[in-house]
Design a protein around this motif. Structure first.
Motif, mmCIF file in Angstrom:
data_model
loop_
_atom_site.group_PDB
_atom_site.id
_atom_site.type_symbol
_atom_site.label_atom_id
_atom_site.label_comp_id
_atom_site.label_asym_id
_atom_site.label_seq_id
_atom_site.Cartn_x
_atom_site.Cartn_y
_atom_site.Cartn_z
ATOM 1 N N ALA A 102 0.385 -1.595 0.395
ATOM 2 C CA ALA A 102 -0.434 0.094 -0.049
ATOM 3 C C ALA A 102 0.652 0.936 -0.189
ATOM 4 O O ALA A 102 0.716 2.278 -0.594
ATOM 5 C CB ALA A 102 -1.306 0.097 1.219
ATOM 6 N N GLN A 103 1.429 1.538 0.946
ATOM 7 C CA GLN A 103 3.069 2.723 1.290
ATOM 8 C C GLN A 103 3.171 2.353 -0.982
ATOM 9 O O GLN A 103 3.787 3.732 -1.079
ATOM 10 C CB GLN A 103 4.525 2.513 1.445
ATOM 11 N N LYS A 104 3.654 1.738 -1.363
ATOM 12 C CA LYS A 104 4.457 1.609 -2.178
ATOM 13 C C LYS A 104 3.340 2.471 -3.447
ATOM 14 O O LYS A 104 3.721 3.088 -4.416
ATOM 15 C CB LYS A 104 4.998 0.166 -3.254
ATOM 16 N N ALA A 105 2.659 1.821 -3.181
ATOM 17 C CA ALA A 105 1.136 2.320 -4.733
ATOM 18 C C ALA A 105 1.096 3.640 -3.934
ATOM 19 O O ALA A 105 0.863 4.296 -5.368
ATOM 20 C CB ALA A 105 0.226 1.150 -4.687
ATOM 21 N N GLY A 106 0.957 3.768 -2.810
ATOM 22 C CA GLY A 106 0.620 5.641 -2.128
ATOM 23 C C GLY A 106 1.846 6.891 -3.390
ATOM 24 O O GLY A 106 1.200 7.329 -3.862
ATOM 25 N N VAL A 107 3.617 6.226 -2.814
ATOM 26 C CA VAL A 107 4.005 6.831 -2.815
ATOM 27 C C VAL A 107 4.245 6.979 -4.002
ATOM 28 O O VAL A 107 4.448 8.281 -5.308
ATOM 29 C CB VAL A 107 5.583 6.428 -2.063
ATOM 30 N N ARG A 108 4.362 6.330 -4.751
ATOM 31 C CA ARG A 108 4.394 5.726 -6.792
ATOM 32 C C ARG A 108 2.906 6.410 -6.988
ATOM 33 O O ARG A 108 3.018 6.982 -8.608
ATOM 34 C CB ARG A 108 3.942 4.552 -7.662
ATOM 35 N N TRP A 109 1.985 6.975 -6.736
ATOM 36 C CA TRP A 109 0.886 7.587 -7.389
ATOM 37 C C TRP A 109 1.513 9.064 -7.345
ATOM 38 O O TRP A 109 1.157 9.863 -8.280
ATOM 39 C CB TRP A 109 -0.010 7.216 -6.709
ATOM 40 N N LEU A 110 1.985 9.291 -6.157
ATOM 41 C CA LEU A 110 1.980 11.195 -5.989
ATOM 42 C C LEU A 110 3.488 11.541 -6.907
ATOM 43 O O LEU A 110 3.238 12.186 -7.541
ATOM 44 C CB LEU A 110 2.556 10.812 -4.763
#
Length: 370
Positions: free
Chosen positions: A203-211
């Motif tokens: 979840a953290q990877k996906a959030g950081v990648r989106w940003l």
């Protein structure tokens, strides 16, 4: 008031801001206000019978940097370019409707402040672009740096539609950009060990990648948000390296800037900018404090990459009467010759002739004096 007078009080102002931050620490570690009622947050919150398939993503506001111009003495004079002027670096913490700490801002307050910036001709740049002297905004525009500390859930969360949740910082930035097309939707998020309250590495990877995919910057605020002045030199470097390791694990590779928790500098001040721990080295182009005035241009005399000033976003109560964003944005409006105004040309540095002595770093640019 002049900038020179304010600079002499910088140490006092930083002590005030750091003290307020330490007082608010217990509140800052508490849970953020939940998203407004009725808004989806996670798959588990869907109503019974609702499709598990995510609906199509809606279009986000489009933004393109203006085409660069070839600056001349005449064009620089026409827009009153001053690229050794002051740059507001704004500092935000939680964005929540029930301001339980003095440094919180409500979604409405954030929206009003960003719209004020847009109307005044400010264009956001990231902290990395600022310290690297890459503030490539349109001729006549003024760069502003939006920084959000601690990676709070109120800064960023995605709904079931794949878009930022209403009243989060990212959603508000994008909404303002949609209303004001010249307002570039970027910001820098300084995060700790659990970015945006996201659980688990995926979840953290996906959030950081989106940003990062949408132009935002994610940067280091240490692993555990400890007051670095209270730690040994070894522990200071450990906190910074562990923060970098986490971010690398989540896909972040650019480490140009670092924000000091509470604006508190280590006893060995150089450790904030560079050091090593457990075989890993770190080095930053810029280290940001917690207050309390506009930053000098990275091209200007007196700019110090080890202690870059930020302005706390707040009203005029108490110490903020002269140190926070409401005061400073009004001051800059009233003293337009003091602020950074771009010439629109990424290859040149335009400065009024009377400020020639203020140029300290050309960074490979051709200088235009007019």
């Amino acid at each position: 008031m002049t900038v020179r007078k304010v600079v002499s009080l910088t140490g006092v102002a930083n002590v005030v801001v750091v003290t307020l931050g330490l007082i608010a620490l217990s509140l800052m570690r508490g849970p953020a206000a939940p998203p407004r009622a009725g808004l989806p947050h996670t798959e588990a919150q869907k109503k019974p019978g609702q499709s598990s398939e995510a609906p199509p993503q809606l279009a986000l506001p489009a933004f393109a940097l203006p085409a660069p111009v070839r600056a001349t003495e005449e064009s620089a004079r026409r827009v009153k370019a001053n690229e050794v002027g002051l740059v507001p670096v704004l500092m935000y913490h939680r964005i929540r409707w029930d301001r339980s700490a003095s440094i919180d801002r409500t979604p409405k307050q954030l929206r009003v402040e960003l719209e004020r910036l847009a109307r005044a001709g400010y264009v956001p740049v990231t902290a990395a672009e600022f310290v690297e002297g890459r503030m490539d905004v349109a001729a006549g525009a003024h760069p502003v740096v939006l920084t959000f500390d601690d990676g709070n859930p109120s800064h960023f969360a995605l709904g079931a539609d794949g878009l930022p949740m209403k009243d989060t910082a990212v959603e508000i930035i994008l909404a303002v950009a949609g209303k004001y097309p010249s307002f570039r939707p970027v910001a820098t998020f300084y995060v700790n060990r659990e970015p945006f309250g996201l659980k688990g590495e995926d979840a953290q990877k996906a959030g950081v990648r989106w940003l990062m995919d949408h132009g935002f910057e994610v940067a280091n605020h240490t692993y555990a948000h400890k007051d670095l002045r209270s730690l040994s030199n070894k522990k200071v470097s450990e906190q910074i390296v562990r923060g970098e390791r986490l971010l690398r694990q989540l896909g972040v590779e650019d480490f140009s800037t670092f924000a000091l928790p509470f604006g508190s500098r280590p006893r060995k001040g150089s450790l904030g900018r560079g050091g090593s721990w457990d075989g890993d080295k770190y080095r930053y182009e810029g280290v940001f404090l917690a207050g309390a005035e506009p930053s000098k241009s990275p091209f200007a005399k007196g700019y110090d990459p080890r202690e870059i000033q930020r302005i706390q976003s707040n009203g005029l109560a108490g110490d903020c009467r002269k140190w926070c964003s409401t005061y400073w944005l009004k001051w800059l409006d009233e003293h337009p010759g003091e602020r950074y105004t771009a010439d629109g040309d990424p290859d040149t540095l335009s400065v009024p002739r009377q400020l020639r002595a203020n140029v300290a770093s050309k960074r490979g640019k051709k200088v235009i004096y007019y």
